[in-house]
Design an enzyme around this catalytic site. Sequence first.
Site, PDB file in Angstrom:
ATOM      1  N   ASN B 391      46.237  38.738  51.534  1.00  0.00           N
ATOM      2  CA  ASN B 391      45.176  37.890  50.993  1.00  0.00           C
ATOM      3  C   ASN B 391      44.096  38.702  50.291  1.00  0.00           C
ATOM      4  O   ASN B 391      44.106  38.832  49.068  1.00  0.00           O
ATOM      5  CB  ASN B 391      44.591  37.049  52.131  1.00  0.00           C
ATOM      6  CG  ASN B 391      43.654  35.963  51.616  1.00  0.00           C
ATOM      7  OD1 ASN B 391      43.240  35.985  50.464  1.00  0.00           O
ATOM      8  ND2 ASN B 391      43.324  35.026  52.460  1.00  0.00           N
ATOM      9  N   ASP B 392      43.200  39.284  51.069  1.00  0.00           N
ATOM     10  CA  ASP B 392      42.043  39.954  50.471  1.00  0.00           C
ATOM     11  C   ASP B 392      42.432  41.054  49.490  1.00  0.00           C
ATOM     12  O   ASP B 392      41.747  41.279  48.499  1.00  0.00           O
ATOM     13  CB  ASP B 392      41.158  40.538  51.575  1.00  0.00           C
ATOM     14  CG  ASP B 392      40.584  39.447  52.469  1.00  0.00           C
ATOM     15  OD1 ASP B 392      40.354  38.338  51.962  1.00  0.00           O
ATOM     16  OD2 ASP B 392      40.391  39.703  53.670  1.00  0.00           O
ATOM     17  N   VAL B 393      43.550  41.740  49.740  1.00  0.00           N
ATOM     18  CA  VAL B 393      43.941  42.861  48.880  1.00  0.00           C
ATOM     19  C   VAL B 393      44.483  42.392  47.530  1.00  0.00           C
ATOM     20  O   VAL B 393      44.815  43.207  46.681  1.00  0.00           O
ATOM     21  CB  VAL B 393      44.992  43.773  49.558  1.00  0.00           C
ATOM     22  CG1 VAL B 393      44.417  44.402  50.802  1.00  0.00           C
ATOM     23  CG2 VAL B 393      46.264  43.016  49.869  1.00  0.00           C
ATOM     24  N   THR B 394      44.574  41.053  47.346  1.00  0.00           N
ATOM     25  CA  THR B 394      45.032  40.541  46.054  1.00  0.00           C
ATOM     26  C   THR B 394      43.947  39.735  45.359  1.00  0.00           C
ATOM     27  O   THR B 394      44.189  39.120  44.331  1.00  0.00           O
ATOM     28  CB  THR B 394      46.248  39.597  46.246  1.00  0.00           C
ATOM     29  OG1 THR B 394      45.819  38.463  47.017  1.00  0.00           O
ATOM     30  CG2 THR B 394      47.389  40.292  46.959  1.00  0.00           C
ATOM     31  N   ALA B 432      38.451  38.830  55.875  1.00  0.00           N
ATOM     32  CA  ALA B 432      37.085  39.065  55.427  1.00  0.00           C
ATOM     33  C   ALA B 432      36.322  37.750  55.319  1.00  0.00           C
ATOM     34  O   ALA B 432      35.133  37.733  55.056  1.00  0.00           O
ATOM     35  CB  ALA B 432      37.092  39.791  54.092  1.00  0.00           C
TER      36      ALA B 432
END
Lengths: 95, 465
Positions: B391-394, B432
């Site tokens: 999720n957050d890393v994209t 996050a």
Amino acid sequence: MTETLIASITIFVLAVFVGFEVISKVPPTLHTPLMSGSNAISGITILGAIICAGRAMETDMATILGFVAVVLATVNVVGGFLVTNRMLLMFKKKK
Amino acid sequence: MITINLLYLLAACLFIVGLKMLSSPKTAPRGNQLAAVGMLVAVVATLFHAEVLSFAWIIAGLVVGSAIGAYFAQTVQMTAMPQMVAVFNGLGGGGSAFVAWSEYSNHLSSAGASVELGADTSVPMVLSVLIGAVTLTGSLVAFAKLQELISGKPLVYRLQKTINLILLIASLALGVVIVLSPTSQLAFFGLVIAASVLGVLSVLPIGGADMPVVISLLNSYSGLAACSTGFVLSNNALIISGSLVGASGIILTQIMCKAMNRSLANVLFGAFGAAGPAATGPAGAKAQGAVKSGSPEDAAVLLEASNLVIFVPGYGMAVAQAQHAVRELAGLLQKRGVQTKYAIHPVAGRMPGHMNVLLAEADVPYDQLYDMEQINPDFPQADVAMVIGANDVTNPAARTDTSSPIYGMPILDVDKARTVMVLKRSLNPGFAGVDNALYTQERTMMVFGDAKETITRIIQAVKEL
């Protein structure tokens, strides 16, 4: 400061440099095995533990503490190397 | 004694060569074995140490420890590797603390305090206990969080930082007392307790997603603890090995922090993700709007017609145990002439390199795994980027939205692919607590459901095409 201490500090500083050099070359793919493997190496404290557990002929407080240290460090060493080996054997190139 | 020290030197060389061989997956297994041989050499050499007089306790400890270690090493699931490494870190650190404690106890009883405990010995002794105890209890909390025995959410309360600071100062002050009057046992017990509590309280406020940093740091601590124990015993093998591990942990900590664009201080004290609900305000409402979703069958048609498909796995994939299904899908697509690659973000998973191990376990060849820097230029050429449980890393907001909590974090440029498929259970935000702008993008197709089930259905659909 004694000579021994100076020698120890020298070794410490040089080993840190070697560590940085060697470990920065490990690719991200192998970071988990690196961590578990280096973790097993930190079980080197087992050497101190062995001396502490075997120093006295009769069992005293220091021996018991040494025994606990041997157990903890051995789990760390044996488990660490074995699990690293298990992981590394999974990494295969395309057949 | 000279022979023993030479054998220690041999062991240290084997450790260094072993670590060096970890630079390639081909030589790595041999490297690890060499390091293990080094350890065996060092242990056997120590049994001949002049101070070792009785062997009963040593053998008992070695047998018990080996049995426990071997059992867990063989049975642990790869998804649980972070917890396992956390516990092992803790045991190593704890071992060092116990060695220092035993040394202290031995000194008190044998010397009857007639021989002064010099600062050369007492200072590293205090450090061993302090670092070792913090590593032990901190690692146990990290374990409990990763194992979900306690909530992975950051635990915050009033005056948290102040309390931790007081504990640290108290530990150091007790350390000074011990150095000045080595016979004060009360100060020594005080130090053991203060350091143990400090370890617990300093890991509690750190969230689940930040665990890669914490584990790396604890790894480093366990090395430093061994190192200071080496100073206590004037044992070079401990000093060298401890510093190698200390350096390794620090490097990994830096890499992890950089990959999250956060300072170490921010990770340790920021309680990231604690204010989760606050971030899902108006942006959350907006995200509900223009989401397009498709069925596994729609996904199959698109995938089958592609030239290049990039899989972007996150921890969600591992939780759903979907890695074997992903590998099967990739194999199927390859047979139909589709090129497949895997994009691995440095903080994918719960510890450095975790995702690579999970994929290796599912028989994905390591030459298909690409780091962020390597793969990002490929996304514009990719027909499909398939995001599975990441999720957050994209989240493209990390590039563009200065108000986003994850702004500045290096991300995988999945949004540049021609089609982005996101396999996800729901639109819930990631760790996050930030909404992902990717989901509302024009070219994004959400495929809702359990990752393993969805991929199995895609495989079925591709086979029927």
